[in-house]
Design an enzyme around this catalytic site. Structure first.
Site, mmCIF file in Angstrom:
data_model
loop_
_atom_site.group_PDB
_atom_site.id
_atom_site.type_symbol
_atom_site.label_atom_id
_atom_site.label_comp_id
_atom_site.label_asym_id
_atom_site.label_seq_id
_atom_site.Cartn_x
_atom_site.Cartn_y
_atom_site.Cartn_z
ATOM 1 N N LYS A 1 -1.903 7.428 9.869
ATOM 2 C CA LYS A 1 -1.724 8.711 9.185
ATOM 3 C C LYS A 1 -2.428 9.831 9.958
ATOM 4 O O LYS A 1 -3.181 9.576 10.893
ATOM 5 C CB LYS A 1 -2.290 8.630 7.766
ATOM 6 C CG LYS A 1 -1.761 7.483 6.934
ATOM 7 C CD LYS A 1 -0.329 7.653 6.478
ATOM 8 C CE LYS A 1 -0.018 6.685 5.374
ATOM 9 N NZ LYS A 1 1.332 6.205 5.269
HETATM 10 C C1 LIG Z 1 1.305 5.391 3.947
HETATM 11 C C2 LIG Z 1 2.123 5.657 2.765
HETATM 12 C C3 LIG Z 1 1.711 5.250 1.486
HETATM 13 C C4 LIG Z 1 0.430 4.508 1.192
HETATM 14 O O1 LIG Z 1 0.166 3.475 2.028
HETATM 15 P P1 LIG Z 1 -1.176 2.605 2.002
HETATM 16 O O2 LIG Z 1 -0.978 1.687 3.147
HETATM 17 O O3 LIG Z 1 -1.259 1.920 0.695
HETATM 18 O O4 LIG Z 1 -2.339 3.530 2.186
HETATM 19 C C5 LIG Z 1 2.512 5.602 0.402
HETATM 20 N N1 LIG Z 1 3.652 6.282 0.574
HETATM 21 C C6 LIG Z 1 4.075 6.686 1.782
HETATM 22 C C7 LIG Z 1 5.340 7.469 1.893
HETATM 23 C C8 LIG Z 1 3.336 6.368 2.932
HETATM 24 O O5 LIG Z 1 3.787 6.752 4.129
#
Ligand SMILES: *Cc1c(COP(=O)(O)O)cnc(C)c1O
Length: 381
Positions: free
Chosen positions: A181
């Site tokens: 992210k």
């Molecule tokens: C990364 C992401 C999440 C959450 O992911 P985790 O791995 O649980 O932190 C939720 N929704 C979207 C669209 C994502 O890209």
């Protein structure tokens, strides 16, 4: 792999921040947790922030805090990461998919409207790949029908639409901090809301249902252990302090790709929305509509064979076998999502990707397109 798909940006600042927590002996529920939450409130401009151990936990707790469960329906997009839909399923509520806009790749408000019925309680839109386009229209739709918005802004930290920040569109909004992210805490997530009552519930739910008493073994409700450690929070604070630097670097990497690929008529290349600011999460190009999924898959394999890590973000969620089976979804239900999904290619994208590496990726991509027999002379098809 010569060029990875993604890579975090960790400097001495982050290493020192984590070491400071380790030396402090206060590894969880210490001072870094409220500091990280406060920094998010200030950055995004919301009243409350609640840090948790993942974006998935964050989405789930929003839905729980709003009281959603069996019998309720939540309208969402099938073109997203799995957690968007599974967080709804975990509450016992039903994810109801609606098709996407082929330009923005976000949930289409007109498509969503068609699925509203008396069981519909909320809309869960996603700013997919960081693109905030259409959030205003979806919020208006929710207001018109007295529905809640849970904004999955996990891919959009730093994005803005008409001057409004991602993370402020929802009644509750969520960010995530997995290492791919915009900022990372290793693992982690953040809930933002202006509603004190929901925030207080999330604080309790992430900590085994404890109330706000000092009694550690008194539990007021069924809760979970979704706490985020002070080690993660310190890492997140350091990363958040660099978000502007990160966004500048990512905008530059996107511009390098655009300069090399935008003219190639075989490809549809992403752009920042007209009335907004894109915080680039990934760089996803797609083949134009004259190509098939087999063409795309052959290209992805060819790129991997040449040391370029790529991915097919996102296969449609309604076609994940356990979801299709549980709700009776079938191929053809969401034609735009299906058509787009067959032709997307996520290219390597991260802060410190060099211009020479972008060059290499684009050269390999163009060569791979030239090599595929089915792609030859496609510009005249
Ligand atoms: C990364 C992401 C999440 C959450 O992911 P985790 O791995 O649980 O932190 C939720 N929704 C979207 C669209 C994502 O890209």
């Amino acid at each position: 792999m010569k060029v990875p798909l993604s890579r975090p940006d960790i400097t001495q600042l982050e290493i020192d921040a984590v070491c400071e927590v380790l030396r402090s002996q206060s590894l969880s529920l210490g001072p870094k947790l409220p500091a990280f939450e406060q920094a998010f409130c200030q950055r995004i401009g919301s009243r409350r922030a609640v840090a948790v151990n993942s974006g998935t936990s964050a989405l789930f707790l929003c839905l729980k805090a709003m009281g959603l469960g069996p019998g309720d329906e939540v309208i969402t997009t099938p073109f997203t990461f799995i957690a968007t839909a599974t967080s709804i399923m975990m509450t016992g509520a039903r994810p109801v998919f609606a098709d996407i806009d082929p330009d923005t790749l976000n949930l289409d408000a007109n498509a969503a409207r068609a699925w509203i019925n008396s069981n519909t309680k909320a809309i869960l839109p996603v700013e997919v790949f960081g693109n905030p386009a259409g959030m205003d229209t979806l919020c208006q739709l929710a207001r018109d029908h007295h529905l809640k918005i849970i904004e999955d802004a996990c891919e959009a930290l730093g994005s803005e639409l008409n001057g409004q920040k991602a993370g402020t569109f929802g009644d509750m909004s969520v960010f995530a901090f997995y290492p791919n992210k915009q900022i990372t805490t290793g693992e982690g997530g953040m809930i933002l809301t202006d509603q004190e009552e929901w925030a207080d519930l999330c604080v309790s739910l992430r900590n085994q249902g404890r109330g706000c008493t000092d009694n550690w073994l008194s539990h007021e409700r069924l809760g979970y252990n979704y706490r985020l450690s002070d080690i993660n929070c310190a890492l997140g604070l350091a990363q958040l302090s660099r978000l502007d630097e990160f966004m500048t670097k990512r905008t530059q990497v996107a511009a390098w790709y655009q300069a090399r690929l935008a003219e190639d008529t075989r490809l549809i290349v992403p752009e920042s929305p007209q009335n907004g600011r894109m915080s680039w999460f990934v760089f996803v190009v797609r083949l134009n509509e004259s190509f098939s999924q087999a063409d795309r898959d052959a290209l992805l394999n060819d790129l991997r064979d040449h040391g370029v890590q790529v991915s097919n973000y996102f296969p449609p969620l309604h076609m994940q076998p356990f979801i299709a089976e549980q709700y009776g979804y079938a191929q053809g239900d969401f034609p735009i999502t299906e058509s787009v999904s067959q032709r997307t290619m996520a290219l390597p994208f991260y802060n410190n990707l060099l211009e020479s590496e972008v060059d290499l990726v684009c050269t390999e991509l163009i060569h791979a397109m030239d090599r595929l027999p089915s792609l030859k002379n496609s510009e005249v098809r």
